[in-house]
Design a protein around this motif. Structure first.
Motif, PDB file in Angstrom:
ATOM      1  N   ASN A 506      34.120  34.379  37.690  1.00  0.00           N
ATOM      2  CA  ASN A 506      34.007  35.085  38.965  1.00  0.00           C
ATOM      3  C   ASN A 506      34.871  34.464  40.059  1.00  0.00           C
ATOM      4  OD1 ASN A 506      32.426  37.295  38.445  1.00  0.00           O
ATOM      5  ND2 ASN A 506      30.484  36.305  38.970  1.00  0.00           N
ATOM      6  N   MET A 509      38.067  36.204  39.538  1.00  0.00           N
ATOM      7  CA  MET A 509      38.008  37.649  39.704  1.00  0.00           C
ATOM      8  C   MET A 509      37.739  38.067  41.148  1.00  0.00           C
ATOM      9  SD  MET A 509      38.642  38.736  36.662  1.00  0.00           S
ATOM     10  CE  MET A 509      38.025  40.394  36.398  1.00  0.00           C
ATOM     11  N   ASP A 510      36.953  37.292  41.868  1.00  0.00           N
ATOM     12  CA  ASP A 510      36.583  37.633  43.242  1.00  0.00           C
ATOM     13  C   ASP A 510      36.799  36.415  44.131  1.00  0.00           C
ATOM     14  OD1 ASP A 510      35.497  38.366  45.649  1.00  0.00           O
ATOM     15  OD2 ASP A 510      33.485  38.782  44.873  1.00  0.00           O
ATOM     16  N   ASN A 512      36.046  35.738  47.046  1.00  0.00           N
ATOM     17  CA  ASN A 512      34.886  35.362  47.863  1.00  0.00           C
ATOM     18  C   ASN A 512      33.914  34.451  47.120  1.00  0.00           C
ATOM     19  OD1 ASN A 512      35.666  36.882  50.132  1.00  0.00           O
ATOM     20  ND2 ASN A 512      34.852  38.756  49.213  1.00  0.00           N
ATOM     21  N   SER A 513      33.941  34.520  45.778  1.00  0.00           N
ATOM     22  CA  SER A 513      32.964  33.756  45.009  1.00  0.00           C
ATOM     23  C   SER A 513      33.308  32.277  44.938  1.00  0.00           C
ATOM     24  CB  SER A 513      32.829  34.327  43.598  1.00  0.00           C
ATOM     25  OG  SER A 513      34.028  34.143  42.872  1.00  0.00           O
ATOM     26  N   GLU A 540      29.161  38.174  32.091  1.00  0.00           N
ATOM     27  CA  GLU A 540      29.373  38.724  33.434  1.00  0.00           C
ATOM     28  C   GLU A 540      28.938  40.183  33.541  1.00  0.00           C
ATOM     29  OE1 GLU A 540      30.064  36.785  35.754  1.00  0.00           O
ATOM     30  OE2 GLU A 540      30.696  35.031  34.597  1.00  0.00           O
ATOM     31  N   TRP A 548      38.125  44.050  31.701  1.00  0.00           N
ATOM     32  CA  TRP A 548      37.748  42.858  32.483  1.00  0.00           C
ATOM     33  C   TRP A 548      38.544  41.645  32.039  1.00  0.00           C
ATOM     34  CZ3 TRP A 548      35.824  38.068  31.284  1.00  0.00           C
ATOM     35  CH2 TRP A 548      35.264  37.323  32.319  1.00  0.00           C
ATOM     36  N   LYS A 555      45.273  37.860  36.437  1.00  0.00           N
ATOM     37  CA  LYS A 555      45.057  37.126  37.683  1.00  0.00           C
ATOM     38  C   LYS A 555      45.446  35.660  37.519  1.00  0.00           C
ATOM     39  CE  LYS A 555      41.403  40.079  39.627  1.00  0.00           C
ATOM     40  NZ  LYS A 555      42.056  40.383  40.919  1.00  0.00           N
TER      41      LYS A 555
END
Length: 632
Positions: A506, A509-510, A512-513, A540, A548, A555
């Protein structure tokens, strides 16, 4: 004279396009052992014809063999090394060096280093030499007059290869014979390991005796220490330097870009390579192979019945050998209930309960029999210590006026801001490294702090008045600093280890995490040799698992060295459904990784008892070419 075949190879290979220039490489050091007229099947023997062809190729390609004095002068900045510098070394003191190599060294005017095991040369001519675990004729080894003649030529410099450390000693309760220079001897009667003082005295006495014997015969003291089996550590380096050894040599891989390093890495010439193979290896000396890894639970191996433990280990070894992989992440702690928190350790240590002193034995068997690198999979913060509340991670209790309370997270973790906790954990890592042989560290996924943590009293002064973004950055740095302390402790005893740390997907992927975990991919790429990203779409709860995974790979690809320094850990069990992930699914995921140039990957967990994942699938999807998995 060079054979026509080898001469033709030199001319053709020199003209072939596509070879990477070696001029960007650092100093290359080559480690030979015996040179013989014919190959005797010993992997440490090189034939005279192949050795001659290799020397001729080095000369034709503009390599410059250097002496120890040239190297020392360059280290002292008195002169520069020539371009394409190479250092030739011969270990063990075989008679074939005098009979076959020395005439060729004189012909080419190439200097070299001769590492002598003085106990072997002191063996009377009517006795056999105790060579490792066997015996060899005394005539296989040099005599002191031969050594004197070679050193008098000015081409050969004598180095110590120890007096009597070129053998194995009992290193654990299972009787594994491990390199004498870096192993704490295990006393099976007392059921205890050699003390620091005993180890220090044993090594110092040996090196001093070797130096004294060389001086007695040659009227000079060796200034180079060639470590038996290439095994050394900071302790032994300090001892050697105190006795006047200004330079050490190992069998670490790669060229030497920093000649001021106290240890020179050497490429081990083995299995009598032909000229094409030799050239390939020299050209690729700094190439790092892909990582193919299996993540193994020690709890699957250990059994209260020693005989069952033995059978379990045998089953695992057979499976790992058949996979043709190069890395195992091996659990060094016990987690019997599967909650991720350590219950006990699998190695002797001064602070925690020991379920069994088993890690060192399993790691050694994997290294020597399955020929893989073994990373000790270790907790970072979640240790079963009987410690006060103020040692542990705290969080803000939003139901009670934001007062700090012990964290409610399922990982019960020590605070990375608590200095006494850091000291205790560093001693646990020190104990791991002191009595166990392994090649890497994998930091467990317990190294995280949520955005509500750490409200530990020791942390609050550091986090006070910071913005949330600054707090996140400080916590990320604190966790990295904690692991660096552990790495430093381990590298004192195991200087070659590589590092890896588990990263939650995560975080990639994000963005903010990152604050939710106090983890950062750029920080991981900077601080560890590898980032072991948990590429687990079912964990996940991804609606489209393949999409995913593809997104995760892309990324990571966007980061400099992202793919080179990331190991993708797939899941072999869907913990939500409590079912094994089908072979077809894992195969599809591994194929996707390779298609997107993500060549470092593996899976967790391995159920070797039930052949899950199946060996047939893994041989296709996970195996490396045979030459890549051949470790020295």
């Amino acid at each position: 004279m060079l054979s026509i075949r080898n001469l033709f190879c030199i001319l053709v290979l020199a003209l072939l396009p596509g070879w990477v220039s070696a001029q960007s490489q650092g100093l290359i050091a080559l480690c030979y052992h015996n040179i013989a007229a014919e190959w005797d099947g010993d992997p440490m023997t090189t034939t005279r014809d192949q050795f001659q062809a290799q020397m001729a190729w080095l000369k034709a390609q503009g390599y410059h063999p250097i002496s120890v004095q040239q190297l020392i002068s360059a280290r002292n900045q008195h002169q520069s090394l020539p371009e394409k510098a190479v250092l030739l070394t011969f270990d063990d003191g075989y008679a074939g060096v005098y009979e076959h190599a020395f005439p060729l060294l004189k012909q080419f005017n190439f200097p070299a280093v001769l590492g002598l095991v003085t106990d072997w040369l002191e063996t009377p001519t009517n006795q056999q030499v105790h060579y490792d675990t066997g015996l060899k004729p005394r005539s296989d080894f040099l005599t002191w007059p031969q050594v004197d003649q070679m050193t008098a030529s000015g081409l050969l410099e004598v180095a110590s290869h120890s007096h009597d450390l070129h053998h194995g000693i009992t290193g654990n309760p299972f009787g594994d014979l491990q390199p004498a220079a870096t192993t704490r001897r295990y006393d099976t009667t007392e059921q205890s390991y050699e003390s620091d003082e005993q180890f220090h005295q044993r090594i110092k006495s040996d090196l001093q005796q070797s130096s004294d014997i060389v001086f007695k015969h040659l009227k000079l003291r060796p200034r180079v220490m060639v470590w038996p089996f290439g095994e050394f550590n900071r302790e032994t380096l300090d001892i050697a330097q105190s006795l006047g050894f200004s330079l050490s040599m190992s069998l670490q891989e790669g060229s030497n870009n920093q000649i001021d390093s106290p240890v020179i890495k050497r490429y081990l010439v083995k299995n009598n390579p032909n000229l094409a193979e030799f050239i390939r290896d020299i050209r690729n000396i700094d190439v790092v192979p892909p990582v193919r890894v299996v993540h193994v639970d020690m709890d699957y191996i250990y059994d209260p019945d020693p005989e069952q433990t033995r059978r379990n280990l045998g089953e695992l070894l057979d499976r790992i050998k058949a996979m043709h992989i190069n890395t195992v992440y091996l659990q060094a702690f016990s987690d019997q209930n599967g909650d991720g928190n350590a219950d006990a350790m699998y190695f002797a240590n001064r602070h925690l309960p020991v379920r069994a002193d088993l890690f060192g034995h399993v790691a050694w068997q994997l290294i020597t029999r399955a020929r893989v690198n073994v990373y000790a999979w270790m907790p970072v913060l979640s240790f079963p210590l009987d410690a006060p509340d103020d040692w542990w991670v705290h969080e803000f209790d939003h139901d009670h006026n934001a007062q700090p309370i012990l964290s409610k997270h399922n990982y019960r973790r020590l605070s990375p801001f608590h200095h006494e906790a850091r000291k205790i954990v560093s001693e646990i890592y020190q104990d791991l490294a002191k009595t166990n042989h392994f090649t890497g560290l994998l930091f467990h996924d317990d190294a995280l702090l949520t955005d509500f943590e750490d409200a530990n009293p020791a942390a609050l002064p550091h986090l006070k008045d910071l913005t949330p973004e600054q707090q996140s950055g400080l916590k990320i740095a604190a966790l990295a600093g904690w692991t660096k302390t552990m790495v430093d402790q381990v590298r004192y005893y195991r200087p070659d280890i590589k590092t890896a740390r588990n990263l939650y997907a995560n975080v990639v992927m994000d963005p903010n995490s990152s604050a939710w975990f106090a983890q950062s991919l750029p920080s991981f790429l900077q601080n560890y040799d590898y980032t072991a990203v948990m590429a687990m779409p079912f964990l996940e709860n991804a609606l489209e698992p393949m999409s995913w995974l593809e997104s995760l790979i892309k990324k990571i690809t966007a980061y400099p060295q992202g793919l080179q320094k990331t190991v993708f850990e797939l899941q072999a069990v869907d913990w939500r459904s409590k079912q094994k992930v089908p072979d077809a699914t894992l195969a599809e995921q591994m194929s996707l990784l390779r298609r997107l140039d993500a060549f470092n990957y593996g899976y967790y967990p391995d159920d070797f008892h039930r052949d899950k994942p199946s060996l047939d699938m893994l041989k296709i999807q996970l195996s490396l070419p045979q030459n890549v998995t051949d470790q020295p």
